[in-house]
Every structure is written in C-alpha cells, then in structure tokens.
Enzyme design. Structure first.
Site, PDB file in Angstrom:
ATOM      1  N   GLY A  12       1.142  -1.393  -0.091  1.00 32.91           N
ATOM      2  CA  GLY A  12       0.157   0.135   0.080  1.00 32.91           C
ATOM      3  C   GLY A  12       1.142   0.975   0.416  1.00 32.91           C
ATOM      4  CB  ILE A  17       0.788   6.168   5.761  1.00 34.50           C
ATOM      5  CG1 ILE A  17      -0.661   7.577   6.758  1.00 34.50           C
ATOM      6  CG2 ILE A  17       0.998   4.695   7.413  1.00 34.50           C
ATOM      7  CD1 ILE A  17      -1.598   6.936   7.955  1.00 34.50           C
ATOM      8  CG  ASN A  89       0.350   1.122   4.700  1.00 35.74           C
ATOM      9  OD1 ASN A  89       0.011   1.909   5.611  1.00 35.74           O
ATOM     10  ND2 ASN A  89       0.161   1.925   3.719  1.00 35.74           N
ATOM     11  CB  SER A 146      -6.736   2.825  12.259  1.00 34.81           C
ATOM     12  OG  SER A 146      -8.085   3.696  12.426  1.00 34.81           O
ATOM     13  CE1 TYR A 159      -9.588   1.726   7.721  1.00 35.00           C
ATOM     14  CE2 TYR A 159     -10.146   2.514  10.135  1.00 35.00           C
ATOM     15  CZ  TYR A 159      -9.030   1.753   8.861  1.00 35.00           C
ATOM     16  OH  TYR A 159      -8.211   2.240   9.175  1.00 35.00           O
ATOM     17  CE  LYS A 163      -6.825  -0.663   9.404  1.00 32.41           C
ATOM     18  NZ  LYS A 163      -5.038  -0.435   8.566  1.00 32.41           N
TER      19      LYS A 163
END
Length: 264
Positions: A12, A17, A89, A146, A159, A163
C-alpha cells in the site's frame, strides 16, 4: 542511517502513509520493495526514491490475492537477497451504516485489511525464520492498525473490525516468533493528513468534528507515522514486541470533546 544493509517490503505504498513509510525506510538506509495495487504510481514512488539516492523497486500487488503476496515476497528476495522489515500497510475502508453494510463489502474490507495482513505477516516471517537459521539478524514486522481499532464505528463497521483483528494478529504472531528474535508490532494512527482526509478538510462541520476529538488540535502527517515505523524497524526498538503505538494526537484517552477555535 539506522537501517543500512536492511531490506524492507511495504504494501500500500503508492501514496499517503505507505509512501511516507517507504521513503523514510529508504532514507534510513534500507533497500525497499514498494508495492501497491496502483501499478503506475508505485513504480513512480520507487523511481523517486532512487532519484533521491536510495535503493528501491516498485511492484504491483493486489494483497487480496494471496498468490500475489507470495510473489511479492519472492520478488523482494530476488531483487535484494533478503527481507528484514515487512510493513503491512495496504488497506481499504467501508462507509455504510451497520444495517446497510453488504456482505460483499464486509468481505472486501476484511480480505484486504486483515486476511492479507495475516498472509503477508506469515510469508515474511517464514523468510525471516529461514534467515535467522542461516545466521542473519532477526527481522521486524509492522502492521498498520488504527485508533479506530478501539472504537465502535457504526458507519465503518468492517474497517474497525479489521483493525481490531490486526491488533490480535500482532500479539499472537509476536509471541509465536519471539523465540527467533523476530519482533512484531503495530502502529495505530489517528486522523492523518492523507488524500481521504483532505477530501473533508473543506467541510467546516466535518473539520470541526475531527478536531474536537483531537487534543493536539491538528491532523497528523504521514511522515509522523513513518517515523514510528522506522523506529520499530530499527534496533532502537529491540525490546519492543506485540505492542501497538498510537500516533493520534491524544485521541485514544479522550472521553470528551475539546473546544475548537472558530478560526480553524
């Protein structure tokens, strides 16, 4: 340069990031295999690293496909001879309310964010174990979690679940790999100034909501997350494993909102 002679793989890494991590690891002396599903952009990132004096190679990789992850690991070894640092990532997000979230979207997010994290961690760890047995120093694995791993988000259900799962993957794999000296940690960013966040920056109500939950009163920068990744990859973090570090501007321990100046 803390990472001179090391080899890193970052998923990623075409933007945000992930790109910041690849650039920082290269600046610290590592050779970097830069990967992303965005094939043209990831090659450009690698080329920019090389122009800046670093060592890098770009490769397209859809982490939802386990075979492509295996191919990425193989390509990194062929290009640079080893893998010492693995940064998982790559990630996607959902935006539907809990009652409206489709199974297809749930599966898509879990596949990219969590299943791929497992596959990549396992593939990189197997190579690192092989290297340890051959006399190379143990490696380090960093998962991108996250702050939302600890919050219940009704419109980002998959999501937040993914995480949270990465946090458990980090702990379980850290324990398993400790006997080889291989460290596994995670980074859990808060609101970072990436392409997704920039899209809401012109909305005063959305901006106020974000800043009201951030005691430091600003967005974080991708480079600030990358600095933590570089630290965890280095010998400066040699006694840290199974942990998640949260660069979140103070959000994690906040149990109320803070006043936002009208000028912001």
């Amino acid at each position: 340069m803390r990472l001179k002679g090391k080899v890193a793989v970052v998923t990623g890494a075409a933007q945000g990031i992930g790109r910041a991590c690849a650039e920082r690891l290269a600046a610290e002396g590592a050779a970097v295999m830069v990967s992303d599903v965005q094939s043209t952009k990831v090659v450009d990132v690698a080329a920019q690293i090389v122009r800046s004096g670093g060592r890098a190679q770009g490769m397209a990789c859809d982490v939802a496909d386990a075979r492509q992850i295996e191919g990425l690991v193989t390509a990194a070894i062929e290009a640079f001879g080893a893998i010492d640092i693995a940064v998982s990532n790559a990630g996607v997000i959902d935006s539907a309310d809990f009652l409206d979230l489709s199974l297809a979207d749930f599966d898509r997010v879990l596949s990219v964010n969590l299943r791929a994290g497992f596959v990549f961690t396992q593939a990189a760890a197997r190579q690192m174990v092989h290297q340890v047995k051959a006399g190379r120093a143990p490696g380090a694995i960093i998962n991108m979690s996250s702050a939302n791993a600890h919050f219940g988000l009704p419109d980002h259900v998959a999501y937040s679940i993914s995480k949270g799962g990465l946090g458990q993957l980090t702990k379980a794999s850290a324990i398993s790999l400790a006997k080889y000296g291989i460290r596994v940690n995670a980074v859990g960013p808060g609101t970072i100034n990436t392409e997704i966040v920039k899209a809401v920056a012109d909305n005063p109500a959305a901006l106020s909501k974000i800043l009201s939950r951030t005691p430091l009163g600003r967005f974080g920068e991708p480079s600030e997350v990358a600095s933590i990744v570089a630290f965890l990859a280095s010998d400066d973090a040699s006694y840290i494993t199974g942990q998640t570090i949260f660069p979140d501007g103070g959000r994690m321990f906040l149990n109320y909102t803070v006043d936002v100046p009208h000028s912001q």
